[in-house]
Design a protein around this motif. Structure first.
Motif, PDB file in Angstrom:
ATOM      1  N   ALA A  24       3.466 -71.427  22.809  1.00 27.65           N
ATOM      2  CA  ALA A  24       4.842 -71.045  23.186  1.00 27.65           C
ATOM      3  C   ALA A  24       5.718 -70.882  21.950  1.00 27.65           C
ATOM      4  N   GLY A  25       5.137 -70.293  20.888  1.00 28.30           N
ATOM      5  CA  GLY A  25       5.905 -70.081  19.661  1.00 28.30           C
ATOM      6  C   GLY A  25       6.625 -68.744  19.683  1.00 28.30           C
ATOM      7  N   THR A  26       6.893 -68.242  18.493  1.00 32.05           N
ATOM      8  CA  THR A  26       7.615 -66.969  18.341  1.00 32.05           C
ATOM      9  C   THR A  26       7.012 -65.887  19.226  1.00 32.05           C
ATOM     10  N   MET A  27       5.686 -65.732  19.145  1.00 33.04           N
ATOM     11  CA  MET A  27       5.041 -64.652  19.889  1.00 33.04           C
ATOM     12  C   MET A  27       4.907 -64.970  21.371  1.00 33.04           C
ATOM     13  N   GLY A  28       4.559 -66.238  21.669  1.00 36.50           N
ATOM     14  CA  GLY A  28       4.367 -66.615  23.062  1.00 36.50           C
ATOM     15  C   GLY A  28       5.601 -66.332  23.904  1.00 36.50           C
ATOM     16  N   ILE A  72       1.132 -72.424  28.268  1.00 31.88           N
ATOM     17  CA  ILE A  72       0.521 -73.699  27.874  1.00 31.88           C
ATOM     18  C   ILE A  72       0.791 -73.934  26.383  1.00 31.88           C
ATOM     19  N   ASP A  73       1.284 -75.105  26.056  1.00 31.87           N
ATOM     20  CA  ASP A  73       1.457 -75.485  24.652  1.00 31.87           C
ATOM     21  C   ASP A  73       1.299 -76.992  24.582  1.00 31.87           C
ATOM     22  N   LYS A  74       0.713 -77.467  23.501  1.00 32.14           N
ATOM     23  CA  LYS A  74       0.523 -78.923  23.401  1.00 32.14           C
ATOM     24  C   LYS A  74       1.836 -79.620  23.068  1.00 32.14           C
ATOM     25  N   GLN A  75       2.825 -78.856  22.626  1.00 30.22           N
ATOM     26  CA  GLN A  75       4.124 -79.450  22.287  1.00 30.22           C
ATOM     27  C   GLN A  75       5.130 -79.239  23.420  1.00 30.22           C
ATOM     28  N   ALA A  76       5.543 -80.331  24.051  1.00 29.28           N
ATOM     29  CA  ALA A  76       6.497 -80.214  25.157  1.00 29.28           C
ATOM     30  C   ALA A  76       7.815 -79.591  24.680  1.00 29.28           C
ATOM     31  N   GLU A 107      -4.465 -65.942  24.122  1.00 30.03           N
ATOM     32  CA  GLU A 107      -4.393 -67.024  23.117  1.00 30.03           C
ATOM     33  C   GLU A 107      -3.407 -66.577  22.045  1.00 30.03           C
ATOM     34  N   SER A 108      -2.342 -67.361  21.856  1.00 30.66           N
ATOM     35  CA  SER A 108      -1.346 -67.016  20.830  1.00 30.66           C
ATOM     36  C   SER A 108      -0.871 -68.289  20.126  1.00 30.66           C
ATOM     37  N   VAL A 109      -1.848 -69.116  19.716  1.00 31.73           N
ATOM     38  CA  VAL A 109      -1.505 -70.367  19.012  1.00 31.73           C
ATOM     39  C   VAL A 109      -1.493 -70.114  17.505  1.00 31.73           C
ATOM     40  N   THR A 110      -1.224 -71.157  16.764  1.00 29.23           N
ATOM     41  CA  THR A 110      -1.160 -71.131  15.299  1.00 29.23           C
ATOM     42  C   THR A 110      -2.342 -70.360  14.697  1.00 29.23           C
ATOM     43  N   GLU A 111      -2.063 -69.583  13.645  1.00 35.29           N
ATOM     44  CA  GLU A 111      -3.107 -68.740  13.014  1.00 35.29           C
ATOM     45  C   GLU A 111      -4.063 -69.607  12.185  1.00 35.29           C
ATOM     46  N   ASN A 112      -4.937 -70.297  12.886  1.00 36.92           N
ATOM     47  CA  ASN A 112      -5.889 -71.205  12.249  1.00 36.92           C
ATOM     48  C   ASN A 112      -7.179 -71.143  13.057  1.00 36.92           C
ATOM     49  N   ILE A 135      -8.268 -74.191  15.227  1.00 35.17           N
ATOM     50  CA  ILE A 135      -7.386 -74.389  16.397  1.00 35.17           C
ATOM     51  C   ILE A 135      -7.679 -73.321  17.444  1.00 35.17           C
ATOM     52  N   LYS A 136      -7.830 -72.084  16.989  1.00 35.05           N
ATOM     53  CA  LYS A 136      -8.076 -71.006  17.955  1.00 35.05           C
ATOM     54  C   LYS A 136      -9.410 -71.208  18.686  1.00 35.05           C
ATOM     55  N   ARG A 137     -10.450 -71.617  17.928  1.00 36.34           N
ATOM     56  CA  ARG A 137     -11.757 -71.855  18.574  1.00 36.34           C
ATOM     57  C   ARG A 137     -11.651 -72.944  19.636  1.00 36.34           C
ATOM     58  N   THR A 178      -7.179 -62.561  22.203  1.00 40.04           N
ATOM     59  CA  THR A 178      -6.547 -63.351  21.145  1.00 40.04           C
ATOM     60  C   THR A 178      -5.530 -62.481  20.409  1.00 40.04           C
ATOM     61  N   ASN A 179      -4.379 -63.085  20.151  1.00 40.29           N
ATOM     62  CA  ASN A 179      -3.294 -62.377  19.461  1.00 40.29           C
ATOM     63  C   ASN A 179      -3.344 -62.669  17.958  1.00 40.29           C
ATOM     64  N   THR A 180      -4.523 -62.988  17.443  1.00 37.66           N
ATOM     65  CA  THR A 180      -4.615 -63.257  16.004  1.00 37.66           C
ATOM     66  C   THR A 180      -4.090 -62.064  15.203  1.00 37.66           C
ATOM     67  N   SER A 181      -3.493 -62.365  14.053  1.00 37.17           N
ATOM     68  CA  SER A 181      -2.962 -61.296  13.196  1.00 37.17           C
ATOM     69  C   SER A 181      -4.047 -60.657  12.340  1.00 37.17           C
ATOM     70  N   GLY A 182      -5.254 -61.256  12.339  1.00 32.45           N
ATOM     71  CA  GLY A 182      -6.273 -60.634  11.495  1.00 32.45           C
ATOM     72  C   GLY A 182      -7.505 -61.474  11.237  1.00 32.45           C
ATOM     73  N   HIS A 193      -3.705 -57.525  19.312  1.00 26.74           N
ATOM     74  CA  HIS A 193      -2.705 -57.918  18.308  1.00 26.74           C
ATOM     75  C   HIS A 193      -1.370 -57.226  18.611  1.00 26.74           C
ATOM     76  N   PHE A 194      -0.470 -58.023  19.197  1.00 25.01           N
ATOM     77  CA  PHE A 194       0.883 -57.545  19.499  1.00 25.01           C
ATOM     78  C   PHE A 194       1.732 -57.655  18.236  1.00 25.01           C
ATOM     79  N   PHE A 195       2.886 -57.016  18.268  1.00 19.69           N
ATOM     80  CA  PHE A 195       3.815 -57.108  17.141  1.00 19.69           C
ATOM     81  C   PHE A 195       5.102 -57.759  17.623  1.00 19.69           C
TER      82      PHE A 195
HETATM   83  N1  LIG Z   1       5.026 -64.234  14.303  1.00 17.88           N
HETATM   84  C1  LIG Z   1       4.617 -62.974  14.225  1.00 17.88           C
HETATM   85  O1  LIG Z   1       5.327 -62.089  13.740  1.00 17.88           O
HETATM   86  C2  LIG Z   1       3.264 -62.597  14.761  1.00 17.88           C
HETATM   87  C3  LIG Z   1       3.016 -61.252  15.086  1.00 17.88           C
HETATM   88  C4  LIG Z   1       1.791 -60.898  15.642  1.00 17.88           C
HETATM   89  C5  LIG Z   1       0.819 -61.870  15.855  1.00 17.88           C
HETATM   90  N2  LIG Z   1       1.083 -63.159  15.492  1.00 17.88           N
HETATM   91  C6  LIG Z   1       0.026 -64.143  15.760  1.00 17.88           C
HETATM   92  O2  LIG Z   1       0.343 -64.790  16.983  1.00 17.88           O
HETATM   93  C7  LIG Z   1      -0.133 -66.136  16.953  1.00 17.88           C
HETATM   94  C8  LIG Z   1       1.041 -67.080  17.184  1.00 17.88           C
HETATM   95  O3  LIG Z   1       1.996 -66.869  16.185  1.00 17.88           O
HETATM   96  P1  LIG Z   1       3.484 -67.458  16.295  1.00 17.88           P
HETATM   97  O4  LIG Z   1       4.257 -66.794  15.212  1.00 17.88           O
HETATM   98  O5  LIG Z   1       3.956 -67.376  17.706  1.00 17.88           O
HETATM   99  O6  LIG Z   1       3.206 -68.992  15.896  1.00 17.88           O
HETATM  100  P2  LIG Z   1       4.154 -70.269  16.123  1.00 17.88           P
HETATM  101  O7  LIG Z   1       3.822 -71.207  15.032  1.00 17.88           O
HETATM  102  O8  LIG Z   1       5.572 -69.841  16.315  1.00 17.88           O
HETATM  103  O9  LIG Z   1       3.644 -70.865  17.519  1.00 17.88           O
HETATM  104  C9  LIG Z   1       2.364 -71.389  17.703  1.00 17.88           C
HETATM  105  C10 LIG Z   1       2.395 -72.308  18.901  1.00 17.88           C
HETATM  106  O10 LIG Z   1       1.045 -72.708  19.180  1.00 17.88           O
HETATM  107  C11 LIG Z   1       1.097 -74.046  19.648  1.00 17.88           C
HETATM  108  N3  LIG Z   1      -0.237 -74.670  19.525  1.00 17.88           N
HETATM  109  C12 LIG Z   1      -0.900 -75.015  18.403  1.00 17.88           C
HETATM  110  N4  LIG Z   1      -2.091 -75.559  18.709  1.00 17.88           N
HETATM  111  C13 LIG Z   1      -2.186 -75.552  20.070  1.00 17.88           C
HETATM  112  C14 LIG Z   1      -3.177 -75.980  20.986  1.00 17.88           C
HETATM  113  N5  LIG Z   1      -4.328 -76.503  20.573  1.00 17.88           N
HETATM  114  N6  LIG Z   1      -2.949 -75.809  22.314  1.00 17.88           N
HETATM  115  C15 LIG Z   1      -1.785 -75.269  22.746  1.00 17.88           C
HETATM  116  N7  LIG Z   1      -0.796 -74.853  21.918  1.00 17.88           N
HETATM  117  C16 LIG Z   1      -0.995 -74.987  20.588  1.00 17.88           C
HETATM  118  C17 LIG Z   1       2.134 -74.708  18.754  1.00 17.88           C
HETATM  119  O11 LIG Z   1       2.620 -75.909  19.334  1.00 17.88           O
HETATM  120  C18 LIG Z   1       3.187 -73.609  18.664  1.00 17.88           C
HETATM  121  O12 LIG Z   1       4.187 -73.756  19.669  1.00 17.88           O
HETATM  122  C19 LIG Z   1      -0.798 -66.322  15.592  1.00 17.88           C
HETATM  123  O13 LIG Z   1      -2.159 -66.057  15.716  1.00 17.88           O
HETATM  124  C20 LIG Z   1      -0.129 -65.263  14.735  1.00 17.88           C
HETATM  125  O14 LIG Z   1      -0.895 -64.861  13.628  1.00 17.88           O
HETATM  126  C21 LIG Z   1       2.277 -63.555  14.980  1.00 17.88           C
END
Ligand SMILES: NC(=O)c1ccc[n+]([C@@H]2O[C@H](COP(=O)([O-])OP(=O)(O)OC[C@H]3O[C@@H](n4cnc5c(N)ncnc54)[C@H](O)[C@@H]3O)[C@@H](O)[C@H]2O)c1
Length: 311
Positions: A13-17, A34-38, A79-84, A87-89, A107-111, A131-133
């Motif tokens: 539920a971050g920037t992209m979510g 779904i996000d692990k952080q309330a 899947e749009s969690v942290t780019e790691n 974590i993604k796996r 998966t919305n991974t950036s690459g 991969h959304f923008f």
């Molecule tokens: N920000 C951008 O401009 C952008 C654009 C396109 C794609 N992306 C990709 O989208 C994905 C998300 O990016 P973002 O910018 O939204 O990141 P972000 O850091 O804003 O949000 C990531 C969220 O993932 C959650 N998270 C982490 N581990 C988790 C788990 N195990 N289960 C559930 N939730 C978990 C975190 O709590 C956090 O809220 C990344 O892969 C990123 O590369 C980002």
């Protein structure tokens, strides 16, 4: 897609979510976030309620969870969690444990490599990159990336889903680091940073040159069509003398490393290439969204009126 989508499950539920949720809800698709952080979920809910009114969330079309529930076959998981990678796996493994064998997972991974993300999956054939923008509810293009195991049916399903959301999916033939957009964005930035480091130009002048030359042209035509219009022989003549002088370092720029080490991270810390205060950030964010909508409308209109690069 023959069956209606029961629910779109967005993990992260971050920037992209948040902008992904807005996109789905605007197309009347039920969303589970779904996000692990309330705290991230609360912030997301507030933003959704602000955008769509409290009525929508109360109607049950949008819910948030810190833990997974069993999903039906016709849910789609994004899947749009942290780019790691690790974590993604782990998230993909949880997704597989909570959905049917045929459920589409994107998966919305950036690459990151789609194969690496899908390693260990029981059914890697139903995983694709989408991969959304940012913001996902506004920018039309979505890169669609197959892994080695991804089936044609999965790519078709992904594209149908995206087209239904009003997006412009563009399918890659294979997964390469950074896909297309980030490779090009980083190639541009490597040269920009090199020009700043060498003192060839200041930040303001560089932005002015790029925005009002290449920038405005690229809003209407992709780089290849633009070069066709300009003439490939001219491009080759320039390429012959220029390439030996272009930046080709394989490590991030020293200037960038220094800025980040100093906490000079851009708007969010008040200083990047420019100085930022809250008022300037708000103005820029508002202006950018509004202007993007207008630029996208013009670019779409150009496409509709036949400027679509027939081959
Ligand atoms: N920000 C951008 O401009 C952008 C654009 C396109 C794609 N992306 C990709 O989208 C994905 C998300 O990016 P973002 O910018 O939204 O990141 P972000 O850091 O804003 O949000 C990531 C969220 O993932 C959650 N998270 C982490 N581990 C988790 C788990 N195990 N289960 C559930 N939730 C978990 C975190 O709590 C956090 O809220 C990344 O892969 C990123 O590369 C980002």
């Amino acid at each position: 897609m023959t069956q209606p989508i029961e629910r779109v499950v967005i993990v992260g539920a971050g920037t992209m979510g948040v902008t992904l949720a807005k996109l789905m809800l605007a197309h009347r698709l039920p969303v589970r976030m779904i996000d692990k952080q309330a705290t991230a979920l609360e912030a997301c809910r507030r933003e959704i309620e602000r955008t769509f009114s409290e009525h929508l969330a109360a109607a049950g079309e949008f819910d948030v969870q810190t833990h997974w529930s069993q999903e039906g076959e016709t849910s789609i998981i994004i899947e749009s969690v942290t780019e790691n990678l690790a974590i993604k796996r782990a998230v993909i493994a949880e997704a597989e444990a909570h959905c049917a064998a045929t459920t589409l997972i994107v998966t919305n991974t950036s690459g990151l490599s789609i194969d690496a993300i899908g390693q260990g999956m029981r059914h890697p054939e139903r995983l694709a990159g989408a991969h959304f923008f940012n913001p996902a509810d506004l920018i039309p293009a979505v890169e669609v990336i197959p892994g080695a195991a991804t089936t044609k049916a999965t790519i078709h399903h992904t594209c149908t889903f995206l087209t239904g959301l009003g997006k412009r999916p563009a399918v890659l033939n294979q997964s390469v680091p950074g896909f297309v957009a980030n490779r090009i964005q980083h190639a541009i930035m490597r040269e920009c940073l090199s020009l700043l480091e060498k003192g060839v130009v200041d930040a303001e002048a560089l932005d002015e040159i790029v925005q009002f030359s290449i920038g405005v042209r690229l809003a209407l035509n992709g780089p290849l069509m633009q070069r066709d219009l300009n003439g490939l022989d001219t491009h080759l003549n320039i390429a012959r003398y220029l390439y030996e002088d272009l930046e080709d370092t394989h490590t991030p720029s020293r200037l960038l490393e220094e800025y980040v080490a100093q906490g000079r991270l851009g708007a969010k810390t008040g200083q990047g290439f420019y100085s930022w205060d809250d008022a300037r950030i708000k103005r820029q964010e508002h202006q950018t969204r509004d202007s993007l909508e207008r630029i996208i409308a013009v670019a779409m209109e150009e496409k509709r009126s036949g400027n679509d690069g027939e081959r």
